[in-house]
Design an enzyme around this catalytic site. Structure first.
Site, PDB file in Angstrom:
ATOM      1  CG  ASP A  86      -1.806  -0.995   1.363  1.00 21.04           C
ATOM      2  OD1 ASP A  86      -2.623  -1.221   0.301  1.00 21.04           O
ATOM      3  OD2 ASP A  86      -1.700  -2.155   2.033  1.00 21.04           O
ATOM      4  CD  GLU A 105      -0.653  -9.535   1.912  1.00 27.48           C
ATOM      5  OE1 GLU A 105      -0.988  -9.304   0.828  1.00 27.48           O
ATOM      6  OE2 GLU A 105      -0.509  -8.461   2.808  1.00 27.48           O
TER       7      GLU A 105
HETATM    8  C1  5RP Z   1      -3.215  -7.047   0.836  1.00 28.06           C
HETATM    9  C2  5RP Z   1      -1.971  -6.217   0.581  1.00 28.06           C
HETATM   10  C3  5RP Z   1      -2.043  -5.556  -0.632  1.00 28.06           C
HETATM   11  O1  5RP Z   1      -0.761  -6.186  -1.313  1.00 28.06           O
HETATM   12  C4  5RP Z   1      -2.139  -4.076  -1.011  1.00 28.06           C
HETATM   13  O2  5RP Z   1      -3.081  -3.752  -0.004  1.00 28.06           O
HETATM   14  C5  5RP Z   1      -1.835  -3.667  -2.247  1.00 28.06           C
HETATM   15  O3  5RP Z   1      -2.934  -4.108  -2.914  1.00 28.06           O
HETATM   16  P1  5RP Z   1      -3.310  -3.423  -4.402  1.00 28.06           P
HETATM   17  O4  5RP Z   1      -2.263  -4.142  -5.285  1.00 28.06           O
HETATM   18  O5  5RP Z   1      -4.649  -4.015  -4.667  1.00 28.06           O
HETATM   19  O6  5RP Z   1      -3.078  -1.940  -4.531  1.00 28.06           O
HETATM   20  O7  5RP Z   1      -1.147  -5.886   1.408  1.00 28.06           O
HETATM   21  O8  5RP Z   1      -3.381  -7.259   2.328  1.00 28.06           O
END
Ligand code: 5RP
Length: 224
Positions: A86, A105
């Site tokens: 994010d 993760e």
């Molecule tokens: C999920 C995560 C994602 O990797 C993060 O939210 C990025 O998501 P996106 O690729 O849809 O922007 O940490 O828990």
């Protein structure tokens, strides 16, 4: 070029790091989806890999594109983890958890010899914290953790999805916390880990080998 094009470009570059025989961590989120789909195409063309998915949704997608799924019990050490983020700051510390999968993760990243993060350029920041920090808590501790976070000077909200309280794949809650811009992510990470009931927080500190950034029709790589 759209943001999705940028995400796909980053995913493409990450998938190029994958070699025959590798056991991979498969990330979660819209950027990781591109990587899993691309891996599926390569599996169809003969690439031999296995994957540990970081969420039920990624497991479903990986199966549907033909990637053999394995567990950390079978493969406690993974060759390469490909995941999104994010926010990414210059020393490659991250905020993750926007998709609610931060616990698995982080476990999968910790298990991996190499962690490769794929993002579009909008995810780059000078300091973490504009994106509210997700913290996974056991439901029993929710009030205590929110009160403790308040005493630390931050606000928090219990994450909802489609008007319902959101539960993670491990059946926990997510608190999205506004600490403002975070001057010292390492100190904050340590403080949060000490709160009983906090299962994991979304600060990924000193775990990442490289960040591949898609933007304006090309990719660039930041190495730690
Ligand atoms: C999920 C995560 C994602 O990797 C993060 O939210 C990025 O998501 P996106 O690729 O849809 O922007 O940490 O828990």
């Amino acid at each position: 070029m759209s943001v999705d094009d940028d995400k796909r470009l980053a995913a493409f570059a990450a998938v190029d790091l994958v070699e025959d025989g590798m056991v991979l961590g498969l990330g979660t989120g819209s950027t990781a989806v591109f990587a899993v789909e691309l891996l599926g195409e390569r599996v169809k063309r003969g690439l031999k890999i296995k994957g540990v998915p970081t969420s039920d949704s990624t497991a479903k997608l990986a199966k549907s594109v033909g990637i053999p799924i394995v567990t950390l019990d079978e493969f406690p050490q993974l060759d390469l983890d490909i995941d999104g983020a994010d926010e990414v700051e210059p020393t490659l510390c991250l905020i993750k958890g926007g998709g609610g999968a931060l616990l698995r993760e982080k476990i999968v990243a910790y298990a991996s010899k190499r962690v490769v993060i794929i993002v579009d350029e909008k995810k780059l920041v000078d300091k973490l914290g504009k994106f509210h920090l997700p913290i996974e808590v056991v439901p029993f501790s929710r009030g205590l953790v929110q009160e403790t976070i308040k005493k630390m000077g931050a606000s928090s909200v219990v994450r909802e999805k489609n008007g319902q309280v959101f539960h993670t794949d491990e059946n926990n809650l997510i608190l999205d916390c506004d600490f403002g811009l975070i001057d010292d992510p390492r100190a904050l990470g340590q403080q949060l880990s000490l709160i009983p009931g906090v299962v994991e927080h979304g600060l990924f500190l000193d775990m990442v080998e490289r960040v591949i950034i898609g933007g304006d029709g090309s990719v660039k790589t930041l190495l730690r």
